[in-house]
Scaffold this motif. Structure first.
Motif, mmCIF file in Angstrom:
data_model
loop_
_atom_site.group_PDB
_atom_site.id
_atom_site.type_symbol
_atom_site.label_atom_id
_atom_site.label_comp_id
_atom_site.label_asym_id
_atom_site.label_seq_id
_atom_site.Cartn_x
_atom_site.Cartn_y
_atom_site.Cartn_z
ATOM 1 N N ARG A 47 42.866 35.000 50.109
ATOM 2 C CA ARG A 47 41.431 33.475 49.758
ATOM 3 C C ARG A 47 40.506 33.379 48.318
ATOM 4 N N SER A 48 40.316 34.685 48.011
ATOM 5 C CA SER A 48 39.096 34.771 46.741
ATOM 6 C C SER A 48 39.566 35.887 46.020
ATOM 7 N N TYR A 49 39.544 36.268 44.750
ATOM 8 C CA TYR A 49 38.970 37.014 43.715
ATOM 9 C C TYR A 49 38.173 38.306 44.702
ATOM 10 N N LEU A 50 37.622 37.996 45.578
ATOM 11 C CA LEU A 50 36.467 39.022 45.505
ATOM 12 C C LEU A 50 37.590 39.609 46.811
ATOM 13 N N GLU A 51 38.420 39.369 47.559
ATOM 14 C CA GLU A 51 39.410 39.689 48.378
ATOM 15 C C GLU A 51 40.559 40.585 47.682
#
Length: 67
Positions: A47-51
C-alpha cells in the motif's frame, strides 16, 4: 561447497515468508514469495513505498538468497 548451495530454495522461501510475517506494517497475505536457484521473487501488492521497502528488507535479511 559454495555457501549459497547450503540453503535449498524451500529453506530460503520459508525464511523469507517468516521475515515478512514479522515485519511491521506488512500484511503477509498480500505478498507471494517464489525462489528459484536462490533468486527471490516477490509478487502481490503493498500500500505504500514504506511497505515495499520493508518487504525488500525482509528478503535481504535472509541468508542463502542471491538476489
Amino acid at each position: 561447497m559454495a555457501e549459497e548451495s547450503m540453503w535449498s530454495s524451500s529453506d530460503v522461501k520459508r525464511d523469507v515468508e517468516f521475515e515478512i510475517r514479522w515485519a511491521s506494517a506488512l500484511d503477509p497475505t498480500d505478498i507471494g514469495v517464489a525462489v528459484k536457484s536462490g533468486v527471490v521473487t516477490l509478487t502481490g501488492f503493498v500500500r505504500s513505498y514504506l511497505e515495499k521497502f520493508k518487504a525488500e528488507k525482509a528478503v535481504r535479511q535472509v541468508r542463502g538468497g542471491k538476489g
